[in-house]
Design a protein around this motif. Structure first.
Motif, PDB file in Angstrom:
ATOM      1  N   VAL A  70     -13.890  88.383 -32.362  1.00 36.18           N
ATOM      2  CA  VAL A  70     -12.733  87.789 -32.012  1.00 36.18           C
ATOM      3  C   VAL A  70     -13.267  86.962 -30.818  1.00 36.18           C
ATOM      4  O   VAL A  70     -14.198  87.044 -30.350  1.00 36.18           O
ATOM      5  CB  VAL A  70     -11.639  88.729 -31.595  1.00 36.18           C
ATOM      6  CG1 VAL A  70     -11.130  89.337 -32.846  1.00 36.18           C
ATOM      7  CG2 VAL A  70     -12.020  89.415 -30.465  1.00 36.18           C
ATOM      8  N   HIS A  71     -12.559  86.002 -30.545  1.00 35.84           N
ATOM      9  CA  HIS A  71     -12.573  85.082 -29.457  1.00 35.84           C
ATOM     10  C   HIS A  71     -10.978  84.723 -28.739  1.00 35.84           C
ATOM     11  O   HIS A  71     -10.136  84.495 -29.264  1.00 35.84           O
ATOM     12  CB  HIS A  71     -13.473  83.902 -29.517  1.00 35.84           C
ATOM     13  CG  HIS A  71     -13.074  83.158 -30.359  1.00 35.84           C
ATOM     14  ND1 HIS A  71     -12.204  81.982 -29.909  1.00 35.84           N
ATOM     15  CD2 HIS A  71     -12.930  82.579 -31.600  1.00 35.84           C
ATOM     16  CE1 HIS A  71     -11.682  80.868 -30.804  1.00 35.84           C
ATOM     17  NE2 HIS A  71     -12.092  81.383 -31.992  1.00 35.84           N
ATOM     18  N   ARG A  72     -11.282  84.325 -27.520  1.00 32.52           N
ATOM     19  CA  ARG A  72     -10.335  83.785 -26.883  1.00 32.52           C
ATOM     20  C   ARG A  72     -10.980  82.306 -25.976  1.00 32.52           C
ATOM     21  O   ARG A  72     -12.449  82.158 -26.050  1.00 32.52           O
ATOM     22  CB  ARG A  72     -10.001  84.599 -25.499  1.00 32.52           C
ATOM     23  CG  ARG A  72      -9.003  85.943 -25.974  1.00 32.52           C
ATOM     24  CD  ARG A  72      -8.504  86.647 -24.668  1.00 32.52           C
ATOM     25  NE  ARG A  72      -7.724  87.735 -25.190  1.00 32.52           N
ATOM     26  CZ  ARG A  72      -7.337  88.608 -24.145  1.00 32.52           C
ATOM     27  NH1 ARG A  72      -7.653  88.780 -23.139  1.00 32.52           N
ATOM     28  NH2 ARG A  72      -6.330  89.434 -24.715  1.00 32.52           N
ATOM     29  N   LYS A  73     -10.164  81.495 -25.546  1.00 32.13           N
ATOM     30  CA  LYS A  73     -10.738  80.489 -24.920  1.00 32.13           C
ATOM     31  C   LYS A  73     -11.728  80.604 -23.706  1.00 32.13           C
ATOM     32  O   LYS A  73     -11.540  81.338 -22.928  1.00 32.13           O
ATOM     33  CB  LYS A  73      -9.386  79.675 -24.316  1.00 32.13           C
ATOM     34  CG  LYS A  73      -9.898  78.085 -24.151  1.00 32.13           C
ATOM     35  CD  LYS A  73      -8.323  77.339 -23.798  1.00 32.13           C
ATOM     36  CE  LYS A  73      -8.712  75.861 -23.625  1.00 32.13           C
ATOM     37  NZ  LYS A  73      -7.519  75.130 -23.211  1.00 32.13           N
ATOM     38  N   TYR A  74     -12.693  79.713 -23.779  1.00 34.71           N
ATOM     39  CA  TYR A  74     -13.596  79.960 -22.642  1.00 34.71           C
ATOM     40  C   TYR A  74     -14.605  81.268 -22.852  1.00 34.71           C
ATOM     41  O   TYR A  74     -15.108  81.520 -21.704  1.00 34.71           O
ATOM     42  CB  TYR A  74     -13.205  79.745 -21.409  1.00 34.71           C
ATOM     43  CG  TYR A  74     -12.501  78.354 -21.207  1.00 34.71           C
ATOM     44  CD1 TYR A  74     -12.886  77.128 -21.516  1.00 34.71           C
ATOM     45  CD2 TYR A  74     -11.052  78.395 -21.133  1.00 34.71           C
ATOM     46  CE1 TYR A  74     -12.022  75.906 -21.538  1.00 34.71           C
ATOM     47  CE2 TYR A  74     -10.138  77.299 -20.794  1.00 34.71           C
ATOM     48  CZ  TYR A  74     -10.675  76.017 -21.094  1.00 34.71           C
ATOM     49  OH  TYR A  74     -10.050  74.864 -21.030  1.00 34.71           O
ATOM     50  N   ASP A  75     -14.620  81.949 -23.816  1.00 35.88           N
ATOM     51  CA  ASP A  75     -15.537  83.222 -23.724  1.00 35.88           C
ATOM     52  C   ASP A  75     -16.452  83.080 -24.949  1.00 35.88           C
ATOM     53  O   ASP A  75     -16.208  82.020 -25.957  1.00 35.88           O
ATOM     54  CB  ASP A  75     -14.783  84.351 -23.743  1.00 35.88           C
ATOM     55  CG  ASP A  75     -13.952  84.636 -25.216  1.00 35.88           C
ATOM     56  OD1 ASP A  75     -13.896  83.989 -25.847  1.00 35.88           O
ATOM     57  OD2 ASP A  75     -13.285  85.548 -25.216  1.00 35.88           O
ATOM     58  N   ASN A  76     -17.474  84.150 -24.904  1.00 36.85           N
ATOM     59  CA  ASN A  76     -18.652  83.774 -26.086  1.00 36.85           C
ATOM     60  C   ASN A  76     -17.858  84.664 -27.280  1.00 36.85           C
ATOM     61  O   ASN A  76     -18.745  84.761 -28.142  1.00 36.85           O
ATOM     62  CB  ASN A  76     -19.611  84.328 -25.486  1.00 36.85           C
ATOM     63  CG  ASN A  76     -20.281  83.437 -24.671  1.00 36.85           C
ATOM     64  OD1 ASN A  76     -20.098  82.057 -24.564  1.00 36.85           O
ATOM     65  ND2 ASN A  76     -20.968  83.867 -23.412  1.00 36.85           N
ATOM     66  N   GLY A  77     -16.893  85.448 -27.035  1.00 34.38           N
ATOM     67  CA  GLY A  77     -16.637  86.278 -28.335  1.00 34.38           C
ATOM     68  C   GLY A  77     -16.637  87.841 -27.832  1.00 34.38           C
ATOM     69  O   GLY A  77     -17.528  88.053 -27.173  1.00 34.38           O
ATOM     70  N   THR A  78     -15.942  88.380 -28.702  1.00 37.78           N
ATOM     71  CA  THR A  78     -15.997  89.956 -28.575  1.00 37.78           C
ATOM     72  C   THR A  78     -15.925  90.657 -29.905  1.00 37.78           C
ATOM     73  O   THR A  78     -15.260  90.215 -30.879  1.00 37.78           O
ATOM     74  CB  THR A  78     -14.632  90.441 -27.718  1.00 37.78           C
ATOM     75  OG1 THR A  78     -14.660  89.699 -26.604  1.00 37.78           O
ATOM     76  CG2 THR A  78     -14.763  91.894 -27.558  1.00 37.78           C
ATOM     77  N   LEU A  79     -16.699  91.970 -29.994  1.00 39.20           N
ATOM     78  CA  LEU A  79     -16.450  92.654 -31.149  1.00 39.20           C
ATOM     79  C   LEU A  79     -15.596  94.045 -31.024  1.00 39.20           C
ATOM     80  O   LEU A  79     -15.817  94.567 -29.933  1.00 39.20           O
ATOM     81  CB  LEU A  79     -18.026  93.020 -31.686  1.00 39.20           C
ATOM     82  CG  LEU A  79     -18.969  92.072 -31.871  1.00 39.20           C
ATOM     83  CD1 LEU A  79     -20.285  92.494 -32.194  1.00 39.20           C
ATOM     84  CD2 LEU A  79     -18.465  90.966 -32.868  1.00 39.20           C
ATOM     85  N   PHE A  80     -15.059  94.401 -32.258  1.00 35.62           N
ATOM     86  CA  PHE A  80     -14.422  95.412 -32.227  1.00 35.62           C
ATOM     87  C   PHE A  80     -14.620  96.173 -33.515  1.00 35.62           C
ATOM     88  O   PHE A  80     -14.617  95.650 -34.500  1.00 35.62           O
ATOM     89  CB  PHE A  80     -12.829  95.250 -32.142  1.00 35.62           C
ATOM     90  CG  PHE A  80     -12.400  94.903 -30.860  1.00 35.62           C
ATOM     91  CD1 PHE A  80     -12.172  95.639 -29.872  1.00 35.62           C
ATOM     92  CD2 PHE A  80     -12.059  93.269 -30.612  1.00 35.62           C
ATOM     93  CE1 PHE A  80     -11.489  95.055 -28.721  1.00 35.62           C
ATOM     94  CE2 PHE A  80     -11.777  92.853 -29.352  1.00 35.62           C
ATOM     95  CZ  PHE A  80     -11.364  93.784 -28.555  1.00 35.62           C
TER      96      PHE A  80
END
Length: 748
Positions: free
Chosen positions: A549-559
């Motif tokens: 997943v990602h949000r604005k201005y970030d590199n992404g996140t894993l779950f």
């Protein structure tokens, strides 16, 4: 008995405490330190040789049952100041071809009831206290996430209908292989509350919400009337489990246990540990049992670092190399097989894949060394030379108390059969027709002025002349199927549909595909409504679902989630933005959009392995600036990896083992059309390309073209507002569509 005397050395007994709650016992490994607590006082500690994942206490017989993930049961008999091991066994299972992982276990005076992880309907397995399978009862159109015994009532939480119900069982129900009519305790009709865990005491039933709201609802056990709502003191954290005594509500988190008063919700104490915890209550409502997992095993077992080129014997790897079927043997063993061959081919001893070669010298040069496995062999030899490995099983670390043996070999029965998962045999000709293609196919893509034709490097083909694929079935779901994954399970195939907000829908269909519509299993949300994530890629493998997943201005996140949608690990913040994550049989693949690199990790089997596995990446290929190739999507089958380029509309095909590029194809479909997705069919290695028409910046129409290994167009699918796509195990094409509601359609 020997088992009892062996365990008594590891038991520490203290005087009973007058505090409001006792940690009656702690099951740890021999190198663990005891938990220190100011309010909950520890009474004893005991060592477990195998990792106890589940624990349940049967009050009438005063027996404690601990279980590993794969069904190895240890039975203890104890009072508050006395404990001894009385039995160990493996659970019998009537489908040996399927791997089992225990989801929930409950114990009564006359049986054990077990449910296993499955993406389909739940099955209640009834066992004797010796581990013999009495019978199994399938719950059609139900998915039971948790079971508990309360006296003779078997309570079940069912997720599809959001219902908590129970069976009033007697011993003759188990013998006669029938269940009485179930009694519904409560049905949750409102969508705002999604139950997934519950606990019971003498007077109250507590039910926990799946979302990260920390809400727990309390109901009167006799009348099912609503009592009150409780919020978890640790906001923003999802408890893995709850437990209920008459005075306390206990929250279990991955690395801590939280004790709170049930009546006034007052915080009492938090018990921390470096590893996973598990709890169960005992006969007294002032006592709980605690598992503190500190798994004590060598990093690499002998079987893992041994060559099995001969079925009747094995030896440690010497210069391990990997064949194109992904199986590993010694280099000398592979050359010996080649020299013994009469038809210039060898057959993999593990999966029987036929691997042809021109001559032995070229075959030897094409063998890829497995450096990581060679390092593992060296590590194992260091441990063995230091006399740290058990001289019997050659797997576990030895224990000084038992000389050169580990505790497993000393205490447990070594002749118990072990359940294993299914094996797959790759196709005989792993390259299909790609063997006849030239590797450096660099012809330039043609251009068209018409949107009504499709051109590849081998000539023109009118769109109308391409045979259309036939639709087999269509189903409607609520959430938009932006991402689609399939997971074969026996004769059935599970469809995982994920929306951009993390809403999951599960369906099941029979393979090969028929005209029968798939069966709806259930739906759930990965994230609570107030958390706004955008799912960029989604993939499913044997143990977990991975949401990128990602949000604005970030590199992404894993779950990482279980197939039930329970968060197992995360969030994991990424250092570089990733375009796509994808799972194949044993790897996690990814595209780094900064370095233009394709890399992979191993697939974690346990939650504790995730962090270490993701910290190590193996670079598959890096595209430099001179190549002008920007990878945006990839697809794979057992042998090949297909990579789609962004601007050049090229597809590169790689051998996953040798990492050699074996095919380059250029495609063009005229003005306003671009390739935006790719699929790779199993067995014959043909391609599926998704072309999108863009009008005013919006995709309104998509065209899927099936290309064979000669780059000839052999099938097409046209659709409006197409979202996700996936290829099934029998070459069926499954599409996700946005028709104001979610549509999933299957083509052959």
């Amino acid at each position: 008995m020997n088992e009892q005397s062996a365990l008594q050395n590891d038991i520490t007994l203290t005087e009973p405490s007058a505090m409001p709650i006792h940690l009656l016992g702690e099951l740890v490994s021999s190198d663990s330190t005891l938990l220190t607590s100011s309010t909950a006082r520890l009474l004893w500690s005991i060592v477990c040789s195998l990792r106890p994942q589940h624990m349940v206490f049967e009050c009438e017989s005063l027996r404690l049952f601990t279980s590993t993930e794969y069904g190895y049961i240890s039975v203890y008999s104890y009072t508050k100041l006395n404990i001894c091991l009385i039995d160990t066994f493996h659970l019998e299972y009537n489908e040996k071809s399927q791997p089992i992982v225990i989801k929930s276990i409950a114990a009564s005076t006359f049986s054990l009831v077990v449910t296993f992880y499955s993406s389909m309907e739940s099955i209640l397995h009834f066992y004797s206290h010796k581990g013999h399978l009495l019978h199994s009862i399938s719950s059609c159109n139900e998915y039971i996430s948790q079971i508990r015994f309360d006296h003779n009532n078997l309570w079940c939480l069912e997720l599809i209908s959001s219902t908590l119900f129970y069976y009033s069982l007697e011993s003759n129900n188990i013998i006669d292989k029938n269940l009485p009519e179930k009694t519904q305790f409560i049905l949750f009709k409102q969508k705002s509350f999604d139950p997934f865990r519950f606990a019971i005491n003498e007077f109250v039933v507590a039910i926990m919400d799946r979302a990260l709201t920390g809400i727990i609802l309390l109901f009167n056990k006799q009348t099912a009337s609503y009592l009150k709502q409780i919020r978890c003191p640790l906001t923003g954290f999802q408890p893995c489990e709850i437990e209920l005594t008459n005075q306390l509500l206990i929250y279990r988190f991955p690395h801590s246990i939280l004790l709170t008063q049930l009546d006034n919700e007052q915080f009492i104490e938090e018990i921390n540990a470096t590893k996973n915890l598990n709890i169960t209550k005992c006969k007294s409502h002032k006592e709980i049992l605690l598992i503190k997992i500190r798994h004590k095993m060598p990093i690499f077992t002998r079987d893992f670092v041994s060559c099995h080129v001969k079925s009747f014997e094995s030896h440690l790897y010497k210069d391990p190399v990997m064949l194109i079927c992904s199986h590993v043997f010694c280099r000398s063993c592979c050359l010996e097989l080649a020299k013994m061959s009469n038809d210039q081919s060898i057959t993999c001893p593990t999966c029987s894949t036929r691997i042809p070669f021109d001559n032995i010298d070229r075959f030897a040069n094409n063998l890829i060394s497995h450096g990581t496995l060679a390092t593992m062999v060296q590590q194992y030899l260091r441990d063995e030379n230091n006399h740290r490995i058990c001289s019997s099983c050659k797997n576990n670390y030895r224990n000084d108390t038992f000389g050169n043996l580990c505790k497993t070999c000393k205490i447990y029965n070594e002749n118990v059969p072990i359940l294993s998962g299914p094996t797959e045999n790759p196709s005989d000709n792993i390259f299909g027709e790609f063997l006849s293609k030239s590797i450096g196919s660099d012809s330039q893509a043609s251009s068209l002025s018409s949107n009504q034709s499709m051109i590849n490097t081998h000539g023109d083909t009118s769109l109308q002349s391409i045979p259309p694929k036939l639709p087999m079935w269509t189903v409607v779901i609520k959430a938009l199927p932006t991402h689609l994954c399939v997971y074969p399970l026996g004769k059935s195939t599970i469809i995982f549909s994920c929306s951009t907000t993390g809403s999951i829908s599960l369906l099941s269909y029979i393979s090969p595909v028929t005209y029968d519509s798939p069966r709806y299993i259930r739906s759930f949300n990965l994230f609570p409504g107030h958390i706004r994530y955008v799912v960029q890629s989604f993939t499913v493998f044997s143990r977990f679902m991975l949401a990128h997943v990602h949000r604005k201005y970030d590199n992404g996140t894993l779950f990482f989630f279980t197939h039930d949608g329970i968060l197992e690990y995360g969030p994991i913040e990424l250092s570089n933005p990733i375009r796509q994550y994808m799972a194949d049989e044993n790897r996690l693949w990814a595209i780094d959009s900064i370095t233009q690199t394709i890399f992979f990790h191993g697939q974690p089997l346990f939650r504790d392995d995730i962090s270490s596995i993701l910290s190590k990446r193996d670079i598959f290929i890096t595209f430099d600036d001179q190549s002008n190739f920007v990878p945006i999507r990839m697809a794979s089958n057992q042998q090949l990896l297909a990579v789609l380029g962004k601007d050049l509309q090229q597809v590169f095909i790689y051998n996953k083992i040798s990492r050699e590029r074996i095919l380059t194809s250029h495609f063009s479909a005229g003005i306003n059309m671009n390739i935006w997705d790719i699929g790779l069919f199993p067995r014959d290695n043909s391609l599926l390309l998704k072309f999108d028409w863009q009008f005013d910046g919006n995709v309104k129409r998509s065209l899927f073209i099936h290309f064979n290994t000669k780059n000839q167009s052999v099938g097409r699918i046209e659709g409006k507002y197409c979202l996700g796509s996936v290829i099934g195990p029998n070459k069926e094409i499954i599409l996700g569509l946005n028709h104001r509601t979610g549509i999933i359609r299957c083509y052959t």
